[in-house]
Design a protein around this motif. Structure first.
Motif, short mmCIF file in Angstrom:
data_model
loop_
_atom_site.label_atom_id
_atom_site.label_comp_id
_atom_site.label_asym_id
_atom_site.label_seq_id
_atom_site.Cartn_x
_atom_site.Cartn_y
_atom_site.Cartn_z
N GLY B 139 0.81 -1.22 0.00
CA GLY B 139 0.00 0.00 0.00
C GLY B 139 0.84 1.26 0.00
O GLY B 139 0.35 2.34 -0.34
N GLN B 140 2.11 1.12 0.41
CA GLN B 140 3.01 2.28 0.39
C GLN B 140 3.83 2.33 -0.88
O GLN B 140 3.96 3.37 -1.50
CB GLN B 140 3.93 2.23 1.61
N SER B 141 4.42 1.19 -1.26
CA SER B 141 5.22 1.16 -2.48
C SER B 141 5.41 -0.27 -2.98
O SER B 141 6.05 -1.09 -2.29
CB SER B 141 6.60 1.80 -2.25
N ILE B 142 4.87 -0.57 -4.15
CA ILE B 142 5.05 -1.90 -4.73
C ILE B 142 6.52 -2.09 -5.12
O ILE B 142 7.11 -3.14 -4.89
CB ILE B 142 4.13 -2.08 -5.96
N ARG B 143 7.12 -1.03 -5.66
CA ARG B 143 8.54 -1.13 -6.06
C ARG B 143 9.44 -1.30 -4.85
O ARG B 143 10.51 -1.91 -4.94
CB ARG B 143 8.94 0.13 -6.83
N SER B 166 1.31 1.85 -5.82
CA SER B 166 0.66 1.50 -4.55
C SER B 166 -0.79 1.13 -4.85
O SER B 166 -1.23 1.16 -6.00
CB SER B 166 0.71 2.67 -3.57
N TYR B 167 -1.53 0.79 -3.80
CA TYR B 167 -2.93 0.42 -3.99
C TYR B 167 -3.74 1.58 -4.59
O TYR B 167 -4.78 1.34 -5.22
CB TYR B 167 -3.55 0.00 -2.67
N ALA B 168 -3.27 2.81 -4.38
CA ALA B 168 -4.00 3.96 -4.92
C ALA B 168 -4.06 3.90 -6.45
O ALA B 168 -4.96 4.49 -7.07
CB ALA B 168 -3.33 5.24 -4.47
N ASP B 169 -3.09 3.19 -7.05
CA ASP B 169 -3.04 3.10 -8.52
C ASP B 169 -3.65 1.80 -9.05
O ASP B 169 -3.64 1.56 -10.26
CB ASP B 169 -1.58 3.20 -8.99
N ILE B 170 -4.14 0.98 -8.13
CA ILE B 170 -4.71 -0.33 -8.51
C ILE B 170 -6.24 -0.22 -8.46
O ILE B 170 -6.80 0.31 -7.52
CB ILE B 170 -4.24 -1.42 -7.53
N LYS B 171 -6.90 -0.74 -9.49
CA LYS B 171 -8.37 -0.66 -9.54
C LYS B 171 -9.06 -1.82 -8.85
O LYS B 171 -10.19 -1.70 -8.39
CB LYS B 171 -8.84 -0.60 -11.00
N LEU B 172 -8.38 -2.97 -8.83
CA LEU B 172 -9.03 -4.17 -8.27
C LEU B 172 -7.95 -5.17 -7.85
O LEU B 172 -6.92 -5.29 -8.51
CB LEU B 172 -9.92 -4.81 -9.33
N ILE B 173 -8.20 -5.85 -6.73
CA ILE B 173 -7.33 -6.97 -6.33
C ILE B 173 -8.08 -8.26 -6.62
O ILE B 173 -9.22 -8.43 -6.17
CB ILE B 173 -6.95 -6.89 -4.84
N VAL B 174 -7.45 -9.13 -7.39
CA VAL B 174 -8.02 -10.46 -7.65
C VAL B 174 -7.20 -11.46 -6.84
O VAL B 174 -6.03 -11.65 -7.11
CB VAL B 174 -7.96 -10.82 -9.15
N ASN B 175 -7.81 -12.04 -5.84
CA ASN B 175 -7.09 -12.96 -4.96
C ASN B 175 -7.54 -14.40 -5.21
O ASN B 175 -8.74 -14.68 -5.25
CB ASN B 175 -7.34 -12.56 -3.49
N VAL B 176 -6.56 -15.29 -5.40
CA VAL B 176 -6.85 -16.73 -5.50
C VAL B 176 -6.11 -17.38 -4.34
O VAL B 176 -4.89 -17.34 -4.29
CB VAL B 176 -6.39 -17.31 -6.85
N GLN B 188 -8.92 -8.28 5.80
CA GLN B 188 -8.63 -7.62 7.08
C GLN B 188 -7.60 -6.51 6.95
O GLN B 188 -7.75 -5.44 7.53
CB GLN B 188 -8.13 -8.65 8.10
N GLN B 189 -6.54 -6.78 6.19
CA GLN B 189 -5.43 -5.83 6.14
C GLN B 189 -5.58 -4.77 5.05
O GLN B 189 -5.11 -3.65 5.22
CB GLN B 189 -4.09 -6.57 5.93
N VAL B 190 -6.18 -5.13 3.94
CA VAL B 190 -6.16 -4.23 2.78
C VAL B 190 -7.53 -3.62 2.48
O VAL B 190 -7.66 -2.41 2.34
CB VAL B 190 -5.61 -4.97 1.52
N ARG B 191 -8.56 -4.48 2.43
CA ARG B 191 -9.91 -3.97 2.08
C ARG B 191 -10.37 -2.92 3.08
O ARG B 191 -10.87 -1.86 2.69
CB ARG B 191 -10.90 -5.13 2.02
N SER B 192 -10.19 -3.22 4.37
CA SER B 192 -10.70 -2.30 5.39
C SER B 192 -9.85 -1.04 5.50
O SER B 192 -10.35 0.01 5.86
CB SER B 192 -10.76 -3.00 6.73
N ARG B 193 -8.57 -1.14 5.18
CA ARG B 193 -7.66 0.00 5.37
C ARG B 193 -7.54 0.88 4.13
O ARG B 193 -7.42 2.08 4.24
CB ARG B 193 -6.28 -0.53 5.75
N TYR B 194 -7.54 0.26 2.96
CA TYR B 194 -7.30 1.02 1.73
C TYR B 194 -8.55 1.16 0.86
O TYR B 194 -8.49 1.81 -0.19
CB TYR B 194 -6.18 0.35 0.92
N SER B 195 -9.65 0.55 1.29
CA SER B 195 -10.93 0.64 0.57
C SER B 195 -10.81 0.27 -0.91
O SER B 195 -11.48 0.87 -1.76
CB SER B 195 -11.52 2.05 0.69
N ILE B 196 -9.95 -0.68 -1.21
CA ILE B 196 -9.81 -1.12 -2.60
C ILE B 196 -10.67 -2.37 -2.80
O ILE B 196 -10.68 -3.26 -1.95
CB ILE B 196 -8.31 -1.39 -2.93
N PRO B 197 -11.46 -2.44 -3.87
CA PRO B 197 -12.30 -3.62 -4.07
C PRO B 197 -11.49 -4.90 -4.28
O PRO B 197 -10.45 -4.87 -4.92
CB PRO B 197 -13.13 -3.29 -5.31
#
Lengths: 204, 277
Positions: B139-143, B166-176, B188-197
């Protein structure tokens, strides 16, 4: 040719594991031990190459002084093996447990507790009777299940009745979980059969 | 010995054999049972359909070969739909044995069927140890977390990473996901904190645990086990490897239901005879 050898080996090992279904035998034990040994060796080598080397060793070699802190903490973990210095291992353990407890606590509160409580504050007057019934069942299910886990009052009378209703909801939940577990195990069997008769024997 | 006693003493290996053939037969002779997508799979599909060409998607692949039959079809179908939508795919994994499986799916689907280019249209960042810590750091830096991809090539200059850090530049997380760390931790860690779908595909064993996340809107879509994968494949391309296995799955379930009913029937009859306590 390498694919044929690999598939044959995998096919024979799969049959060796399946042989346990008939009864425990030496072929099964061999395959089991081979798998455990290979997996352990693979993961040690993999962790060294992808975790230890890039995250610590390469940085130490490059002269990154800060990396000596995790190195020191890692070494302290091994003091558990010293009869007189075991207490030193509590420092890195404390750092790890503290960090993870903090992360998990916030994640659980934000992601599970608050969000799930909000999600269960539902209307039973939505205009759609199907949704109303669903919402009503959900609310009753949550409340009665919570009553079942409330042990400060004896489960008698009204509390007992609600608690019993909670047990029924729990039973339905366990039944659903069991059904999904059967589905998962069946999927694994299908995957193996597809490999044996498709990829290996080319009969499919 | 009457028939009830015989069935009570039935060798369990006969049950294994019956299940074996019940599962095997439909693989040779498909029954063609229909598959109707449920609301969870439909929502999963709709979340990806809502993406625009050029959007960046983070593909969190968290499983290993032990869950291959259930989860690989989901990953392949998701990559297919993402390629059809012409979005950029940035894949990463918190499970050490997963990156080769992701590479295999990319080679087969993205490169093989859609002629997508590595580094331009998609990238496999590989495995990173750290579980929830990695999820937060992304969420801070993918690089910062992944300076190089799974093959050791720097990702900074790759066109696929242009404008994404970062997550700000990502439109959607697809988790398998096959377990821990996986869907639960992403919520728990990402959806609730960064509001990314987030949309998730998981093993059937863990699906009941995640349905409340879909119901609450914390997951925008959910695929549970082989059935979920098959429903999603129907939506993406009409059929696929999971859909083809569903006949075997269904017949296997029918046989197991039959055995459960038979066992209960005998128990019921014995109860009436007074021989079961």
């Amino acid at each position: 040719m390498p694919e044929l050898v690999g598939n044959t080996l995998a096919g024979l090992l799969t049959l060796a594991i399946f042989s346990f279904l008939y009864k425990d035998n030496v072929v099964y034990k061999f395959a089991e031990h081979l798998f455990v040994g290979l997996a352990a060796g693979y993961y040690v080598a993999f962790q060294y190459r992808t975790v230890f080397q890039p995250n610590l060793w390469d940085r130490l070699v490059a002269g990154d002084i800060v990396s000596f802190i995790p190195l020191a903490l890692a070494i302290l973990l091994f003091t558990r093996m010293l009869p007189s210095g075991q207490w030193l291992s509590r420092w890195p353990m404390g750092a790890m447990i503290g960090a993870y407890a903090g992360l998990q606590l916030i994640g659980f509160l934000q992601g599970d507790l608050i969000a799930q409580v909000q999600a269960n504050i539902l209307s039973v007057n939505t205009g759609s009777w199907v949704t109303n019934v669903n919402n009503f069942l959900l609310i009753v299910g949550v409340l009665t299940t919570l009553v079942y886990f409330f042990f400060s009052t004896e489960h008698k009378g009204a509390v007992g009745a609600l608690s019993k209703a909670g047990i029924y909801f729990l039973m339905i939940s366990f039944g659903a979980s069991y059904g999904f577990t059967v589905m998962a195990r069946m999927s694994l069997l299908i995957g193996r059969l597809e490999f044996l008769f498709g990829d290996w024997l080319h009969l499919l | 010995m009457d028939w009830k006693t015989r069935l009570e003493r039935l060798d369990r290996r006969i049950i294994f054999l019956v299940i074996f053939f019940a599962v095997l037969m439909p693989l040779f002779f498909p029954l063609g049972l229909s598959i109707t997508p449920g609301p969870e799979a439909t929502a999963f599909h709709a979340a990806i359909e809502a993406l625009q060409p050029g959007d960046a998607v983070y593909l969190a692949a968290d499983y290993d070969p032990g869950s291959l039959p259930e989860l690989q079809p989901m990953l392949e179908a998701a990559i297919e739909q993402l390629c059809k939508k012409d979005v950029r795919i940035i894949a990463g994994s918190l499970w050490p044995a997963c990156p080769p499986l992701v590479n295999r799916a990319f080679t087969q689907i993205a490169e093989g069927r859609f002629q997508k280019v590595y580094g331009t249209d998609y990238v496999n960042l590989g495995f990173k140890e750290g579980r929830e810590v990695v999820m937060n750091q992304l969420g801070q830096s993918i690089r910062g977390v992944y300076p190089v991809d799974s093959a050791g090539a720097p990702i900074g200059d790759m066109p696929v990473m242009s404008g994404v850090d970062s997550y700000a530049d990502i439109k959607l997380i697809v988790n398998v996901s096959a377990g821990y760390p996986g869907t639960k931790e992403w919520v728990q860690q990402v959806r609730s904190r960064y509001s990314i779908p987030i949309v998730a595909g998981c093993t059937a064993v863990s699906a009941p645990e995640y349905f409340p996340y879909f119901q609450s809107g914390q997951l925008s879509g959910l695929l549970g086990g082989l059935a979920g994968a098959a429903e999603y494949e129907v939506l993406v391309s009409g059929s696929g490897p999971a859909a083809k296995k569903m006949d075997a799955q269904s017949l296997g379930h029918i046989v197991i239901i039959g055995f459960i009913l038979l066992g209960n029937l005998i128990y019921f009859l014995r109860s009436r005879e007074g021989s079961v306590a």
